[in-house]
Design a protein around this motif. Structure first.
Motif, short mmCIF file in Angstrom:
data_model
loop_
_atom_site.label_atom_id
_atom_site.label_comp_id
_atom_site.label_asym_id
_atom_site.label_seq_id
_atom_site.Cartn_x
_atom_site.Cartn_y
_atom_site.Cartn_z
N GLU A 1 1.84 -5.52 -6.26
CA GLU A 1 2.32 -5.22 -4.91
C GLU A 1 1.59 -6.06 -3.88
O GLU A 1 2.19 -6.50 -2.89
CB GLU A 1 2.13 -3.73 -4.62
CG GLU A 1 3.00 -2.81 -5.46
CD GLU A 1 4.49 -3.10 -5.29
OE1 GLU A 1 4.90 -3.42 -4.16
OE2 GLU A 1 5.22 -3.00 -6.27
N GLU A 2 0.30 -6.28 -4.08
CA GLU A 2 -0.48 -7.05 -3.11
C GLU A 2 -0.07 -8.52 -3.08
O GLU A 2 -0.22 -9.19 -2.05
CB GLU A 2 -1.98 -6.94 -3.43
CG GLU A 2 -2.54 -5.53 -3.38
CD GLU A 2 -2.50 -4.94 -1.98
OE1 GLU A 2 -2.50 -5.72 -1.01
OE2 GLU A 2 -2.46 -3.70 -1.86
N LEU A 3 0.45 -9.03 -4.19
CA LEU A 3 0.85 -10.44 -4.24
C LEU A 3 2.25 -10.67 -3.67
O LEU A 3 2.61 -11.81 -3.39
CB LEU A 3 0.81 -10.94 -5.70
CG LEU A 3 -0.59 -11.15 -6.30
CD1 LEU A 3 -0.48 -11.42 -7.79
CD2 LEU A 3 -1.31 -12.29 -5.60
N SER A 4 3.02 -9.61 -3.52
CA SER A 4 4.40 -9.77 -3.07
C SER A 4 4.47 -10.39 -1.68
O SER A 4 5.23 -11.33 -1.45
CB SER A 4 5.10 -8.40 -3.08
OG SER A 4 6.43 -8.52 -2.65
N ASP A 5 3.66 -9.91 -0.75
CA ASP A 5 3.73 -10.42 0.62
C ASP A 5 3.27 -11.88 0.73
O ASP A 5 3.95 -12.69 1.38
CB ASP A 5 2.90 -9.53 1.55
CG ASP A 5 3.12 -9.87 3.01
OD1 ASP A 5 4.27 -9.83 3.47
OD2 ASP A 5 2.13 -10.17 3.70
N PRO A 6 2.14 -12.29 0.11
CA PRO A 6 1.77 -13.70 0.18
C PRO A 6 2.85 -14.63 -0.37
O PRO A 6 3.13 -15.69 0.22
CB PRO A 6 0.49 -13.77 -0.67
CG PRO A 6 -0.10 -12.42 -0.56
CD PRO A 6 1.06 -11.49 -0.51
N PHE A 7 3.49 -14.25 -1.46
CA PHE A 7 4.50 -15.13 -2.04
C PHE A 7 5.78 -15.13 -1.22
O PHE A 7 6.52 -16.11 -1.22
CB PHE A 7 4.78 -14.76 -3.50
CG PHE A 7 3.84 -15.45 -4.44
CD1 PHE A 7 4.14 -16.70 -4.94
CD2 PHE A 7 2.63 -14.87 -4.79
CE1 PHE A 7 3.26 -17.37 -5.78
CE2 PHE A 7 1.76 -15.52 -5.63
CZ PHE A 7 2.06 -16.77 -6.13
N LEU A 8 6.04 -14.04 -0.51
CA LEU A 8 7.17 -14.04 0.41
C LEU A 8 6.98 -15.12 1.47
O LEU A 8 7.89 -15.90 1.76
CB LEU A 8 7.31 -12.66 1.07
CG LEU A 8 8.46 -12.46 2.05
CD1 LEU A 8 8.89 -10.99 2.00
CD2 LEU A 8 8.07 -12.80 3.48
N HIS A 9 5.78 -15.20 2.03
CA HIS A 9 5.49 -16.22 3.05
C HIS A 9 5.57 -17.63 2.47
O HIS A 9 6.12 -18.54 3.10
CB HIS A 9 4.10 -15.97 3.64
CG HIS A 9 4.02 -14.81 4.58
ND1 HIS A 9 4.68 -14.78 5.78
CD2 HIS A 9 3.37 -13.63 4.48
CE1 HIS A 9 4.43 -13.62 6.39
NE2 HIS A 9 3.64 -12.91 5.61
N MET A 10 5.03 -17.81 1.26
CA MET A 10 5.02 -19.15 0.67
C MET A 10 6.44 -19.63 0.34
O MET A 10 6.78 -20.79 0.57
CB MET A 10 4.14 -19.16 -0.57
CG MET A 10 2.66 -19.15 -0.26
SD MET A 10 1.62 -19.42 -1.71
CE MET A 10 1.76 -17.84 -2.51
N LEU A 11 7.25 -18.73 -0.18
CA LEU A 11 8.63 -19.11 -0.50
C LEU A 11 9.42 -19.39 0.78
O LEU A 11 10.24 -20.31 0.83
CB LEU A 11 9.30 -18.00 -1.31
CG LEU A 11 8.88 -17.91 -2.78
CD1 LEU A 11 9.39 -16.62 -3.40
CD2 LEU A 11 9.38 -19.10 -3.57
#
Length: 576
Positions: free
Chosen positions: A298-308
């Motif tokens: 769950e914690e990684l979902s937001d960073p990867f949303l920004h990167m994508l």
């Protein structure tokens, strides 16, 4: 062959429904309302099953967008049919109704009576979203979402004339509930059985096992001091230690889940971003079986949303630009995961235009962050993309341009004791590499003594240790102290100075040098002593202490004292 999560959930729902039916037949004269009388566990199991099925259906629909095949249509059809049947049994008519309309549309597509175009794919994805929203609202007893009725009308319009011949039925039926679930049951050849466990119970289990580890370490220390080696008590303590470590490994393993769930969300996100930006983009994933602590997913979902979002908006060119450059019209994003020691690495690669470092430098100068005459390496320039408020976008769009994004990514990853590294090739794309611990709960550590204090150095970051010759330590102008190793000159960090401790009484050659690494970076740490190795339960520092560079957390040592866990990645960032 073992059963998948949706199949296990279907079996669970079937057992609960069967039990409820038996109780109903034994009881009262009045016919009960299924939704009012059903055990809340039935509803909860249905919601969990529904969400799992919708994730499976979403992947199949996204596959249909690039290549239509009957197998993918069958997967989506089966998911909608199961949701329809169980939803009808639980009197969730709005859920069973939407699933029925979507199932009818799929029937017409399968019989070649309706086209499978972009509008239909979007409608199916919208159906999945609304069903997921409706299931979550049903879990907490909320009213029917407003999006249900417009979707129902859109599905009926897409069907164009009502159900096709051979469609499943004319509407939701009570009998579809248990029978639909049972008809899709897959027996496990290995005879495995499964159950769901609440995550808070797993967390408490791991905490309890962690305390056992500390207690066992203290007991082993006392036994070693008070008894002779090889005594019966020492043997018993040693056996207990092995059992505790095995229990600890098992409890940690119970928290690990495949990256598949995160990758599925990213697949859907890329689809939506491509549609909103008007660009053709596809996501290729590898390593989705790589496991990681479920709390980190769950914690990684937001960073990867920004990167994508940044990759699609800034990195990927339009189809017209790509065609002029000789690139395929459809841009490719690659998302992969793999293990590196006790860490997990996630790598996001795009084949877009790459970072315009000249533009990044120009923006940094304009913002007053960088003197115009200062010379920087490309890697140093790239670091400015993580500055708060940084953006190279010429205009604010729905997707980006406000300078909020990569600074949030780095901050979130730092809270996970992770790091991010970016490399770019002009005209060929970017690579974002994220490295995070496998779990934040446990750390295999080497206890190092600096002065009168003990610190924990993660074993995964250690290369080797040695006692240095004073002649191998040199001071290099502009770079500080360096130590000469076999094949290289490596920066030397005196931990006593870095951590603000009094100067140690001993000096080389009585001190030890520990060579540590994080990714492709290395440095040498000067410590007084290595006192032993221990697996510790990681505890976050109190917010009252603030953020300490180079410190990842704390843990209880075998002697009962608190030790700080060193963050090697941050020590390297401050050194190199």
């Amino acid at each position: 062959m073992s059963m998948t999560d949706p199949e296990r959930d279907r079996d669970h729902v079937e057992d609960l429904v069967g039990a409820w039916l038996d109780e109903s037949r034994d009881g009262v004269n009045a016919e009960p309302d299924p939704l009012e009388e059903a055990d809340p566990e039935i509803l909860e199991s249905f919601v969990v099953e529904c969400i799992d099925l919708l994730e499976e259906a979403e992947q199949a629909v996204l596959h249909l967008e690039t290549r239509a095949d009957d197998d993918s249509i069958a997967v989506v059809f089966r998911c909608f049919h199961t949701i329809k049947g169980t939803g009808a049994f639980l009197a969730l008519d709005h859920i069973s109704g939407i699933a029925h309309e979507a199932e009818t549309l799929l029937s017409r597509i399968r019989e070649r009576a309706a086209p499978l175009d972009a509008e239909v794919v979007d409608l199916l994805i919208r159906s999945i979203d609304v069903l997921g929203e409706s299931a979550r609202e049903a879990r907490v007893g909320n009213s029917i979402p407003l999006s249900v009725e417009p979707l129902r009308r859109a599905l009926q319009a897409a069907v164009g004339g009502g159900p096709a011949a051979g469609a499943a039925d004319d509407g939701p039926r009570y009998a579809d509930g248990p029978q639909a679930i049972g008809a899709q049951r897959v027996e496990s050849g290995a005879g495995e059985s499964w159950t769901r466990v609440r995550t808070d119970r797993l967390d408490r289990l791991l905490e309890a096992v962690g305390e056992m580890v500390v207690t066992q370490s203290m007991l082993a220390r006392e036994a070693a001091l008070s008894t002779e080696a090889g005594s019966h008590l020492a043997q018993m303590v040693g056996t207990a230690g092995k059992n505790v470590r095995a229990l600890q490994e098992l409890s940690v393993g119970m928290r690990l889940v495949p990256m598949r769930s995160l990758f599925r969300r990213m697949d859907r996100l890329v689809h939506d971003l491509g549609r909103r930006s008007g660009k053709s983009v596809r996501l290729v994933t590898t390593g989705d079986e790589t496991e990681i602590d479920r709390n980190l997913i769950e914690e990684l979902s937001d960073p990867f949303l920004h990167m994508l979002r940044n990759a699609v908006d800034h990195g990927v060119e339009s189809a017209k630009e790509r065609h002029a450059l000789g690139k395929p019209d459809v841009a490719t994003l690659e998302l992969s995961a793999f293990r590196r020691g006790s860490n997990v690495v996630l790598r996001l690669t795009d084949d877009g235009r790459g970072l315009d470092t000249a533009r990044v430098r120009e923006r940094a100068v304009q913002r007053g962050w960088l003197p115009a005459d200062r010379q920087l390496t490309e890697a140093e320039v790239i670091e400015y993309i993580f500055a708060p408020g940084f953006s190279t976008a010429a205009a604010v769009t729905e997707m980006s341009g406000r300078g909020v994004g990569l600074d949030v990514v780095r901050r979130n990853l730092q809270s996970l004791n992770g790091r991010i590294q970016v490399t770019s090739a002009q005209g060929r794309g970017c690579v974002f590499e994220v490295e995070v611990p496998l779990t934040l709960a446990l750390t295999d550590g080497m206890i190092v003594r600096v002065g009168a204090e003990d610190y924990i150095l993660p074993v995964s970051n250690m290369v080797y240790s040695f006692q240095p010759d004073p002649e191998t330590i040199r001071t290099v102008a502009g770079k500080g102290e360096m130590v000469i190793l076999q094949d290289a000159i490596v920066p030397l960090v005196r931990l006593s100075e870095r951590l603000g401790l009094p100067a140690p009484a001993c000096q080389p050659p009585r001190q030890l040098v520990v060579l540590v690494a994080s990714g492709d970076r290395r440095c040498a740490l000067l410590v007084d002593q290595l006192t032993g190795q221990q697996q510790v339960v990681t505890k976050p520092l109190s917010p009252l202490l603030g953020r300490s560079r180079g410190v990842a957390g704390s843990a209880i040592l075998g002697n009962g004292r608190v030790g700080l866990i060193l963050d090697v990645a941050e020590l390297l960032e401050d050194t190199i």
